[in-house]
Design a protein around this motif. Structure first.
Motif, PDB file in Angstrom:
ATOM      1  N   GLN A  28       5.060 -45.610   5.298  1.00  0.00           N
ATOM      2  CA  GLN A  28       4.521 -44.285   5.011  1.00  0.00           C
ATOM      3  C   GLN A  28       4.454 -43.443   6.275  1.00  0.00           C
ATOM      4  O   GLN A  28       4.787 -42.256   6.265  1.00  0.00           O
ATOM      5  N   MET A  84       6.493 -39.946   6.981  1.00  0.00           N
ATOM      6  CA  MET A  84       5.799 -38.699   7.306  1.00  0.00           C
ATOM      7  C   MET A  84       6.161 -38.165   8.684  1.00  0.00           C
ATOM      8  O   MET A  84       6.368 -36.962   8.859  1.00  0.00           O
ATOM      9  N   MET A 139      -4.872 -39.078   3.503  1.00  0.00           N
ATOM     10  CA  MET A 139      -3.763 -38.580   2.692  1.00  0.00           C
ATOM     11  C   MET A 139      -4.276 -37.902   1.426  1.00  0.00           C
ATOM     12  O   MET A 139      -3.719 -36.885   0.986  1.00  0.00           O
ATOM     13  N   THR A 140      -5.346 -38.426   0.830  1.00  0.00           N
ATOM     14  CA  THR A 140      -5.920 -37.792  -0.361  1.00  0.00           C
ATOM     15  C   THR A 140      -6.441 -36.407  -0.026  1.00  0.00           C
ATOM     16  O   THR A 140      -6.210 -35.441  -0.767  1.00  0.00           O
ATOM     17  N   LEU A 167      -5.480 -34.402   2.384  1.00  0.00           N
ATOM     18  CA  LEU A 167      -4.373 -33.488   2.677  1.00  0.00           C
ATOM     19  C   LEU A 167      -3.543 -33.173   1.429  1.00  0.00           C
ATOM     20  O   LEU A 167      -3.062 -32.045   1.267  1.00  0.00           O
ATOM     21  N   ASP A 168      -3.388 -34.142   0.550  1.00  0.00           N
ATOM     22  CA  ASP A 168      -2.538 -33.950  -0.623  1.00  0.00           C
ATOM     23  C   ASP A 168      -3.239 -33.190  -1.748  1.00  0.00           C
ATOM     24  O   ASP A 168      -2.594 -32.464  -2.511  1.00  0.00           O
ATOM     25  N   GLU A 169      -4.542 -33.368  -1.881  1.00  0.00           N
ATOM     26  CA  GLU A 169      -5.254 -32.831  -3.039  1.00  0.00           C
ATOM     27  C   GLU A 169      -5.947 -31.497  -2.787  1.00  0.00           C
ATOM     28  O   GLU A 169      -6.415 -30.862  -3.733  1.00  0.00           O
ATOM     29  N   THR A 170      -6.024 -31.061  -1.551  1.00  0.00           N
ATOM     30  CA  THR A 170      -6.672 -29.780  -1.290  1.00  0.00           C
ATOM     31  C   THR A 170      -5.922 -28.641  -1.971  1.00  0.00           C
ATOM     32  O   THR A 170      -4.689 -28.676  -2.093  1.00  0.00           O
ATOM     33  N   THR A 171      -6.661 -27.639  -2.424  1.00  0.00           N
ATOM     34  CA  THR A 171      -6.032 -26.463  -3.024  1.00  0.00           C
ATOM     35  C   THR A 171      -5.703 -25.404  -1.975  1.00  0.00           C
ATOM     36  O   THR A 171      -5.059 -24.402  -2.296  1.00  0.00           O
ATOM     37  N   ASP A 226      -0.951 -25.089   2.895  1.00  0.00           N
ATOM     38  CA  ASP A 226      -0.619 -25.982   4.008  1.00  0.00           C
ATOM     39  C   ASP A 226      -0.843 -25.328   5.364  1.00  0.00           C
ATOM     40  O   ASP A 226      -1.362 -25.969   6.286  1.00  0.00           O
ATOM     41  N   ARG A 250       2.499 -31.065  13.803  1.00  0.00           N
ATOM     42  CA  ARG A 250       2.576 -31.007  12.343  1.00  0.00           C
ATOM     43  C   ARG A 250       2.694 -29.553  11.871  1.00  0.00           C
ATOM     44  O   ARG A 250       3.488 -29.245  10.977  1.00  0.00           O
TER      45      ARG A 250
END
Length: 203
Positions: free
Chosen positions: A26, A30, A56-57, A59-63, A66, A92
């Protein structure tokens, strides 16, 4: 400028913990490399997947978009003073397409024309939340609500809080910056605000 001969606790090697191979894959996917802070977490194989999974949760699930998430991560790290995390979050942001000039201007977010009013509101909120002791007061929430709802503010705090773990972890261990973020940070960030210090071993 702070300098040393390497991290205070050496990272493991990939082959030392084959049970964490999915985690290493992973990281490779990334970043293109296995981050040294992950190889340090590998000393605790029961914790490493959970800690990385939490990040990761978040970063991935925020509304939140980016670009804003990357700015919040970058300023949270800059405020906390973790040069390793600043190097990583700056890199990043660049990989996500943010212009180098904007990444380099993070310390001038209040005055730089490169930032929108919404970004300034988020970054001021981040700056105050990332200090020790915490500087957020009720009025700061009222000001931030001109641009964000309460759920978005909670998400922002969650992003800042998960970044605080990495700031403490890497700054305490003097984690060594990998080539990609190190070269990006040296080429992009102003020397007046960022130097590699203890996160780059000096020969």
């Amino acid at each position: 400028m702070l300098a040393n001969d390497g991290p205070h606790i050496p990272p493991l090697k990939r082959e030392d913990v084959p049970e964490l191979e999915p985690l290493f894959e992973q990281s490779m996917e990334m970043l293109g490399f296995i981050a040294n802070d992950v190889l340090m977490l590998a000393r605790m194989p029961a914790f490493a997947p959970k800690i990385l999974g939490f990040t990761m949760t978040v970063l991935d699930e925020t509304t939140l978009p980016d670009d804003l998430v990357n700015l919040v991560n970058l300023l949270a790290s800059a405020t906390a003073g973790c040069r390793y995390c600043v190097g990583h979050t700056a890199n990043r942001a660049g990989e996500f397409g943010m212009k180098d000039q904007k990444v380099a201007a993070i310390w001038e977010f209040e005055t730089s024309p490169l930032f929108s009013d919404r970004e300034r509101a988020a970054l001021l909120f981040t700056f105050k939340a990332s200090q020790t002791p915490n500087c957020l007061e009720r009025v700061d929430f009222e000001v931030a609500r001109e641009h964000f709802n309460d759920t978005e503010l909670c998400e922002m705090l969650l992003i800042i809080a998960q970044m605080a773990f990495w700031n403490r972890w890497n700054d305490s261990l003097a984690t060594q910056l990998e080539t990609t973020p190190l070269e990006f940070a040296k080429a992009t960030l102003p020397a007046a605000h960022w130097q590699s210090g203890k996160h780059e071993a000096k020969s």
